[in-house]
Design an enzyme around this catalytic site. Structure first.
Site, PDB file in Angstrom:
ATOM      1  N   TYR A 334      28.234  -1.397 -44.730  1.00  0.00           N
ATOM      2  CA  TYR A 334      29.262  -2.546 -44.085  1.00  0.00           C
ATOM      3  C   TYR A 334      29.715  -1.803 -42.656  1.00  0.00           C
ATOM      4  CZ  TYR A 334      33.643  -5.210 -45.118  1.00  0.00           C
ATOM      5  OH  TYR A 334      34.807  -6.125 -44.696  1.00  0.00           O
ATOM      6  N   CYS A 335      29.779  -2.651 -42.096  1.00  0.00           N
ATOM      7  CA  CYS A 335      30.328  -2.294 -40.579  1.00  0.00           C
ATOM      8  C   CYS A 335      29.400  -1.218 -40.067  1.00  0.00           C
ATOM      9  CB  CYS A 335      31.725  -2.162 -40.641  1.00  0.00           C
ATOM     10  SG  CYS A 335      32.563  -2.011 -39.014  1.00  0.00           S
ATOM     11  N   ILE A 336      30.255  -0.107 -39.724  1.00  0.00           N
ATOM     12  CA  ILE A 336      29.487   1.009 -39.084  1.00  0.00           C
ATOM     13  C   ILE A 336      28.636   1.764 -40.137  1.00  0.00           C
ATOM     14  CG2 ILE A 336      31.314   2.592 -39.592  1.00  0.00           C
ATOM     15  CD1 ILE A 336      30.721   4.301 -37.328  1.00  0.00           C
TER      16      ILE A 336
END
Length: 598
Positions: A334-336
């Site tokens: 998720y994301c980074i």
């Protein structure tokens, strides 16, 4: 004067006395306020705003535009002057006729001015209309500048809008009718409560003014947030590994491990049972693991992206395989954490490690050629400031990350909450998402700089290659079957950039889903809510715009669609697994200990 007259005046006298007492209390609180305000940290100018170079370029470009095309600028100035004078004359004309009503109001609707007095009171309506006229004039002046490059224009547009939003009349007590009316109605009690709220926020943050977005006493992790049953089955200095208890008799053979971003805490995926992605996945018959990252302090100064990959991702993948007795796992980033999952997969390709069967990316950027809205904070002026700060402190304090993301939505996450808390004296709401939003984490110094310089600024993963653990990895090295979910109004990971990165990956099996809404709400979108829809289109050879134009729109959550995709990658059904094994004893109940660190 009759007795009845005196009795009628008594409540008025009492009200005045109460008002005076509250105003006296305000004076006492002001002294306390001044004392605590002096305790705040000193923030370097480079972390407060863009360098002066941007404004010098803008001023120079504006003057150049004025010389080269004076007619256009004079036309816009005259238009602004004309609207302002007309507005003033109309207001004065009504007053001269003895009419206490506002003039015609053709300004656009703005939810900051929802209180009825902005529309009905001539004084406040005049202020509102003139502010909106001024705001439009500033925006027009920025758009009139044609000699800045696109990135500079984007930054100027953003920071000029920040200034305009900051000076909104709603943000100041003398020009906020709702706050003034409530102060009068409560004999000043709302102002006292507001000052107490402000002082409490300052004292809780050592003199830094950070608006409390949610009632901190309303939630306790493990009791009414992050309540999905499970246990910590492995721990090292980077993460705790949580395995969740099954709710079905049979589970898919291939386990699922979720890597949440270490910019925030993992329980965004496990807020309440009704919106918990983790619980929902467990209920679908998956053996679910989640990584709960440590909240680093200055002792993690030299922790790098390589450390997160070697001692985080690769270690977690190995432990999950051992616990479940399998050769392959499915992974989510998720994301980074999705960006770093892609780096990990590329490294595994180099090492001929095939233990990840499939990968899912939530709101993930791997191509940073277009950095979206957050890109205004990724030029050298800010990144130089961050690098200096982390060299001194050993970490990027969550204070700076939280403030940066809040300013991307300043009216919703700064000014609006501050008005409610400090001017209206209202207690913050018991809102789980906002509670999580205020529960930030730090980033190790070295890792933060590597991420900002090598990935965000230099875009190395999608171009020349990014160095990890002695190898140079590239986006084309990601070859496992993959599913990516991006969000249509995401202000952190722009969906078109996410799409571009996915199209550059080397996988032959790719699925791309575009969810409605933003970075959080588009992901935390359970089927039971029947709220946001999503788009699909199997043709990933199109531009992002053409992909969306020809995509199929589906009502409701993307979760069941992902379940259909993931189940095909998860093997046969086997007897449900309880958390841990002989070599992995239960170390603590979920949500673990790392998540509790402040």
């Amino acid at each position: 004067m009759t007795t009845n007259d005196l009795e009628a005046q008594a409540p008025v006298g009492q009200n005045v006395a109460k008002l005076e007492a509250n105003l006296s209390r305000v004076e006492e609180l002001t002294q306390r306020l001044l004392k605590v305000m002096g305790q705040g940290r000193t923030v370097a100018p480079s972390l407060q705003g863009p360098s002066q170079e941007l404004y010098v370029k803008a001023a120079t470009a504006y003057m150049t535009e004025m010389i080269q095309n004076p007619a256009k600028l004079i036309e816009h100035q005259l238009e602004f002057w004309g609207k302002s004078v007309k507005h003033y004359v109309e207001a004065q004309h009504l007053l001269a006729q003895g009419k206490l009503e506002p003039p015609t109001d053709e300004t656009p609707k703005d939810r900051r001015f929802a209180h009825e007095l902005w529309d009905t009171n001539p004084y406040f309506n005049f202020i509102k209309q003139q502010y909106l006229l001024n705001a439009a004039a500033v925006q027009q002046a920025v758009e009139d500048i044609d000699t800045l490059d696109s990135e500079e224009k984007k930054r100027l547009r953003y920071f000029s809008q920040q200034m305009v939003d900051m000076i909104s009349p709603t943000n100041f007590l003398p020009t906020n009718p709702e706050a003034l009316a409530l102060a009068a109605e409560t004999e000043g009690e709302s102002l006292v409560a507001g000052l107490e709220n402000m002082i409490a926020d300052l004292e809780a943050n050592d003199g830094d003014l950070v608006v409390t977005l949610a009632d901190k006493k309303a939630f306790t992790l493990g009791k009414n947030l992050a309540t999905t049953p499970g246990a910590v089955v492995y721990r090292n200095h980077i993460f705790e590994l949580i395995q969740y208890a099954p709710t079905t008799e049979k589970v898919y053979e291939t386990p699922l491990i979720i890597f949440p971003p270490w910019i925030n805490k993992f329980y965004i995926l496990d807020l309440k049972p009704q919106n918990s992605l983790i619980k929902w996945a467990v209920d679908q018959g998956y053996t679910v693991f989640v990584v709960s990252w440590v909240n680093p302090d200055a002792g993690y100064r030299e922790t790098s992206m390589t450390n997160y990959i070697e001692e985080g991702y690769l270690t977690a993948l190995k432990e999950v395989r051992e616990i479940c007795g399998v050769k392959k796992v499915n992974a989510v980033g998720y994301c980074i954490a999705g960006t770093t999952l892609a780096l990990t997969l590329a490294l595994m390709k180099k090492r001929k490690d095939t233990s990840v069967n499939s990968a899912t990316f939530f709101t993930t950027l791997t191509d940073f050629s277009d950095r979206g809205e957050v890109g205004v904070f990724l030029d050298n002026d800010f990144v130089d400031g961050i690098e200096s700060q982390v060299e001194e402190s050993g970490m990027l304090d969550s204070f700076f990350m939280s403030r940066t993301f809040s300013y991307l939505r300043s009216n919703d996450l700064i000014y609006g909450p501050a008005i409610k808390s400090y001017m209206l004296g209202k207690a913050p709401p018991a809102f789980d998402l906002l509670y999580w939003n205020g529960d930030g984490t730090n980033l190790p110094a070295r890792m933060a700089v590597e991420y900002l310089r090598g990935l965000c600024q230099d875009d190395k993963f999608a171009t020349e290659g990014f160095d990890v653990a002695g190898d140079t990895v590239r986006i084309k090295d990601v070859t496992v079957p993959l599913c990516a979910v991006a969000c249509e109004t995401d202000h952190i990971a722009a969906w078109k950039s996410s799409y571009t990165g996915i199209t550059k990956m080397g996988s032959k099996d790719k699925t791309f889903i575009l969810s409605e809404s933003g970075h959080i709400a588009g992901i935390i979108n359970p089927p039971s809510k029947k709220k946001y829809g999503h788009y699909t289109n199997p043709d990933l050879g199109l531009t992002p715009e053409d992909w969306q134009d020809s995509a199929d729109k589906h009502e409701g959550s993307w979760w069941p669609r992902w379940d259909s995709w993931l189940s095909e990658k998860s093997g046969k059904k086997v007897t449900a697994r309880t958390p841990g094994d002989e070599k992995h004893p239960v170390l603590a109940p979920a949500p673990g200990t790392y998540v509790l660190s402040k």
